[in-house]
Design a protein around this motif. Structure first.
Motif, mmCIF file in Angstrom:
data_model
loop_
_atom_site.group_PDB
_atom_site.id
_atom_site.type_symbol
_atom_site.label_atom_id
_atom_site.label_comp_id
_atom_site.label_asym_id
_atom_site.label_seq_id
_atom_site.Cartn_x
_atom_site.Cartn_y
_atom_site.Cartn_z
ATOM 1 N N LEU A 28 0.822 -1.211 0.000
ATOM 2 C CA LEU A 28 0.000 0.000 0.000
ATOM 3 C C LEU A 28 0.856 1.262 0.000
ATOM 4 O O LEU A 28 0.580 2.207 -0.739
ATOM 5 N N ASN A 31 2.254 1.962 -3.171
ATOM 6 C CA ASN A 31 1.218 1.990 -4.208
ATOM 7 C C ASN A 31 1.648 1.063 -5.354
ATOM 8 O O ASN A 31 1.572 1.417 -6.539
ATOM 9 N N LYS A 33 2.090 -1.467 -8.149
ATOM 10 C CA LYS A 33 1.274 -1.959 -9.266
ATOM 11 C C LYS A 33 1.806 -3.284 -9.796
ATOM 12 O O LYS A 33 1.043 -4.091 -10.310
ATOM 13 N N ARG A 55 -6.262 -3.258 -3.587
ATOM 14 C CA ARG A 55 -6.423 -1.865 -3.167
ATOM 15 C C ARG A 55 -5.611 -0.881 -4.002
ATOM 16 O O ARG A 55 -6.000 0.265 -4.160
ATOM 17 N N THR A 56 -4.454 -1.321 -4.514
ATOM 18 C CA THR A 56 -3.623 -0.421 -5.327
ATOM 19 C C THR A 56 -3.963 -0.510 -6.812
ATOM 20 O O THR A 56 -3.360 0.197 -7.610
#
Length: 172
Positions: A28, A31, A33, A55-56
């Protein structure tokens, strides 16, 4: 969409006792990917990473020489977030940049160093490399030696979290 991973992390994951939140939060905070996991087995870390990439809005690639042994019902809900690759990590032709790399595969010093050489160099600046079992009684010392040698040669810092089986975090 409900997230069954978050529940399965606490109900089913036993191999990452003290490190669940650290791994989840790392994805998180970055972030992330592009997350790559080397060593899938029963999917303990896979569940943690998948819940975080949900969540990301990222994606998780998990690579293991054997097919995963996990709860298909839970994993099927987020199959669009996970690519399972059944292959030897050292021969698989991965060349893409990585935000977060988790290594929990073959626990020999030589293999860990080879995975760090191949995948660790693809981790983006500011990314993380997480290695599991640094303090496991059966092979922890070998993993820590590999981390020390690899990070020293590259001037990279790392932190040791010795609880349970241990976790090493390298800052790329």
């Amino acid at each position: 969409m409900p997230d069954p991973f978050i529940n399965s992390i606490y109900q089913q994951t036993t191999d990452f006792l003290e490190h669940k939140e650290l791994i989840f939060s790392a994805v998180l905070q970055l972030n992330a990917k592009v997350v790559v996991e080397l060593g899938t087995d029963v999917g303990d870390s896979t569940r943690i990473l998948a819940s975080a990439v949900y969540r990301t809005q990222g994606h998780l690639w998990t690579i293991d020489i054997l097919p995963p042994k996990w709860n298909e019902e839970v994993m099927a809900l987020y199959k669009h977030l996970i690519t399972v690759i059944t292959s030897d990590s050292l021969t698989y032709p991965w060349t893409n940049p990585v935000d977060l790399l988790l290594i929990d595969s073959d626990h020999t010093k030589e293999h860990v160093k080879k995975e760090l050489d191949k995948y660790g160099t693809l981790v983006k600046k500011g990314g993380l490399i997480i290695l599991h079992d640094t303090h496991h009684s059966a092979f922890g010392g070998r993993i820590t030696e590999a981390i020390n040698e690899w990070t020293t040669a590259r001037g990279l810092p790392w932190k040791d979290f010795p609880e349970h089986h241990g976790l090493g975090v390298i800052y790329a």
